[in-house]
Scaffold this motif. Structure first.
Motif, PDB file in Angstrom:
ATOM      1  N   GLY A   1       0.757  -1.224  -0.163  1.00  0.00           N
ATOM      2  CA  GLY A   1       0.047  -0.056  -0.169  1.00  0.00           C
ATOM      3  C   GLY A   1       0.717   1.316   0.242  1.00  0.00           C
ATOM      4  O   GLY A   1       2.038   1.392   0.224  1.00  0.00           O
ATOM      5  N   LYS A   2       0.201   2.424  -0.423  1.00  0.00           N
ATOM      6  CA  LYS A   2       1.096   3.565  -0.471  1.00  0.00           C
ATOM      7  C   LYS A   2       1.693   4.124   0.649  1.00  0.00           C
ATOM      8  O   LYS A   2       2.927   4.472   0.836  1.00  0.00           O
ATOM      9  CB  LYS A   2       0.279   4.796  -1.209  1.00  0.00           C
ATOM     10  N   GLU A   3       1.154   4.142   1.906  1.00  0.00           N
ATOM     11  CA  GLU A   3       1.828   4.559   3.082  1.00  0.00           C
ATOM     12  C   GLU A   3       2.869   3.678   3.555  1.00  0.00           C
ATOM     13  O   GLU A   3       3.892   4.200   3.499  1.00  0.00           O
ATOM     14  CB  GLU A   3       0.704   4.796   4.260  1.00  0.00           C
ATOM     15  N   THR A   4       2.672   2.444   3.748  1.00  0.00           N
ATOM     16  CA  THR A   4       3.666   1.648   4.047  1.00  0.00           C
ATOM     17  C   THR A   4       4.654   1.467   3.100  1.00  0.00           C
ATOM     18  O   THR A   4       5.997   1.410   3.292  1.00  0.00           O
ATOM     19  CB  THR A   4       3.036   0.347   4.397  1.00  0.00           C
TER      20      THR A   4
ATOM     21  N   LEU B   1       5.550   3.726   0.714  1.00  0.00           N
ATOM     22  CA  LEU B   1       6.489   4.936   0.711  1.00  0.00           C
ATOM     23  C   LEU B   1       7.640   5.062   1.880  1.00  0.00           C
ATOM     24  O   LEU B   1       8.624   5.306   1.613  1.00  0.00           O
ATOM     25  CB  LEU B   1       5.726   6.275   0.483  1.00  0.00           C
ATOM     26  N   ASP B   2       7.057   4.478   2.920  1.00  0.00           N
ATOM     27  CA  ASP B   2       7.758   4.660   4.021  1.00  0.00           C
ATOM     28  C   ASP B   2       8.950   3.613   3.904  1.00  0.00           C
ATOM     29  O   ASP B   2      10.106   4.029   4.219  1.00  0.00           O
ATOM     30  CB  ASP B   2       6.971   4.219   5.460  1.00  0.00           C
TER      31      ASP B   2
ATOM     32  N   SER C   1       8.392   9.382  -3.448  1.00  0.00           N
ATOM     33  CA  SER C   1       9.422   9.342  -2.465  1.00  0.00           C
ATOM     34  C   SER C   1      10.134  10.405  -2.211  1.00  0.00           C
ATOM     35  O   SER C   1       9.700  11.440  -2.804  1.00  0.00           O
ATOM     36  CB  SER C   1      10.290   8.010  -2.532  1.00  0.00           C
ATOM     37  N   ASN C   2      10.861  10.716  -1.003  1.00  0.00           N
ATOM     38  CA  ASN C   2      11.035  11.751  -0.603  1.00  0.00           C
ATOM     39  C   ASN C   2      12.273  12.610  -1.445  1.00  0.00           C
ATOM     40  O   ASN C   2      12.301  13.787  -1.638  1.00  0.00           O
ATOM     41  CB  ASN C   2      11.950  11.899   0.693  1.00  0.00           C
TER      42      ASN C   2
ATOM     43  N   PHE D   1       1.759  10.143  -5.760  1.00  0.00           N
ATOM     44  CA  PHE D   1       2.435  10.363  -4.333  1.00  0.00           C
ATOM     45  C   PHE D   1       4.120   9.777  -4.695  1.00  0.00           C
ATOM     46  O   PHE D   1       4.450   9.202  -5.968  1.00  0.00           O
ATOM     47  CB  PHE D   1       2.008   9.238  -3.542  1.00  0.00           C
TER      48      PHE D   1
ATOM     49  N   ASP E   1      -2.572   6.477  -7.564  1.00  0.00           N
ATOM     50  CA  ASP E   1      -3.693   5.727  -6.696  1.00  0.00           C
ATOM     51  C   ASP E   1      -4.781   5.483  -7.779  1.00  0.00           C
ATOM     52  O   ASP E   1      -4.945   5.888  -8.807  1.00  0.00           O
ATOM     53  CB  ASP E   1      -4.241   6.172  -5.429  1.00  0.00           C
TER      54      ASP E   1
ATOM     55  N   ASN F   1      11.614   4.987   1.388  1.00  0.00           N
ATOM     56  CA  ASN F   1      12.386   6.150   1.952  1.00  0.00           C
ATOM     57  C   ASN F   1      13.543   5.714   2.836  1.00  0.00           C
ATOM     58  O   ASN F   1      14.267   6.688   3.094  1.00  0.00           O
ATOM     59  CB  ASN F   1      11.465   7.332   2.600  1.00  0.00           C
TER      60      ASN F   1
END
Length: 326
Positions: free
Chosen positions: A290-293, A295-296, A318-319, A316, A310, A299
């Motif tokens: 999923g996008k939150e986990t 991307l985390d 990455s940093n 979205f 999405d 990063n």
């Protein structure tokens, strides 16, 4: 006039030795491959591409689970029976795959091949599978049950009926190997594009860096960014064509090997990495996480970047990615 003639001769010589791009499109590993090399002559360009094709074909024979004579098939056929001695190359590929499984908490898992195929994305499935069938479909999946013996170079699948497959990493690995071989042969620049698994090195003949176009699958005719890829890989995975809708939820064809449920919420993932093998595996993993986990996790990894789109068309990143929108 003599000086002019001499200058013309020199210019003609320079033109004759100028590097040009040579490209071939063909089907390998069941997918479209576009191979581009920079070379001085058509003959050299063709020879280099032939070399790349031979290497990709060699990799396919090594990792194919469809070929009954491959070492991968021998591993699968002896699941729950005995360890199988394999070539060091295959052993190390499996070893790296398990490391990625640990890195992604099992979102990536080459033992996904053990899953019972209960989800259909060809339009034939009209009702959601039963929860008990979904749970049963992953009983033989689990990278912890892949036992490696470094001393003997053996691979053992603990459970009978267990299987491994390289569908989420194989094309990237083949692209890496072909690139490495071409570089060793003196090819200064090129691109190997394995159906979205793109590996580049060197620069274009005009000195510019190779660039990859990023599109939004909800508007595929419009490129929203051009990003440089210098001596690295970029892999785009999409699930906007193979999916089903049940109870207002869109279930895509990339399935979580831990649960048996398809990924939701994401339609496209693009990963930038030094190697296509790693980018390939991480692109699949981000879908599942999923996008939150996702991307985390990206990063936290050095030299890895990611763009996620999405199912509503939101973008979205990455940093460390800077997108200059077109």
């Amino acid at each position: 006039m003599k000086h002019t003639t001499a200058l013309l001769v020199i210019l003609c010589s320079l033109v004759s030795f100028a590097q040009q791009p040579y490209k071939r499109t063909l089907k390998l590993m069941g997918s479209r491959f576009d191979i581009t090399v920079i070379a001085k002559t058509q003959e050299k360009g063709d020879a280099y591409i032939d070399t790349a094709v031979a290497e990709i074909t060699r990799i396919e024979k090594l990792i194919s689970s469809w070929d009954p004579n491959s070492e991968t098939s021998k591993i699968n056929n002896n699941a729950g029976v005995k360890p199988v001695k394999v070539a060091a190359e295959l052993f190390h590929l499996i070893e790296r795959a398990i490391r990625i499984s640990k890195l992604t908490d099992g979102a990536f898992d080459i033992s996904y091949a053990s899953m019972d195929r209960i989800w259909k994305f060809d339009g034939s499935m009209t009702v959601m599978p039963f929860a008990k069938d979904i749970e049963a479909s992953v009983l033989k999946v689990g990278f912890d049950n892949i036992i490696l013996n470094k001393e003997n170079n053996t691979v053992f699948l603990k459970l009978k009926g267990m299987k491994i497959g390289f569908g989420a990493i194989g094309k990237g690995y083949a692209a890496d190997k072909a690139k490495d071989l071409l570089q060793s042969k003196g090819v200064v620049s090129g691109i190997i594009n394995a159906s979205g698994d793109m590996n580049t090195w060197g620069k274009q003949t005009n000195g510019d860096t190779w660039k990859v176009a990023i599109t939004n699958p909800l508007n595929k005719n419009k490129v929203f960014a051009l990003l440089p890829v210098l001596n690295g890989a970029v892999v785009t995975s999409g699930n906007y064509e193979k999916y089903v809708n049940f109870n207002g939820t869109r279930y895509a064809h990339i399935i979580d090997p831990r649960t048996g449920y398809p990924s939701t919420g994401i339609i496209s993932v693009t990963v930038f990495a030094p190697k296509a093998e790693l980018a390939d595996a991480l692109a699949t993993s981000v879908f599942v996480m999923g996008k939150e986990t996702g991307l985390d996790r990206i990063n936290q990894l050095p030299n890895i970047d990611c763009i996620i789109i999405d199912d509503k068309g939101n973008i979205f990143k990455s940093n460390n990615i800077v997108i200059d929108k077109l």
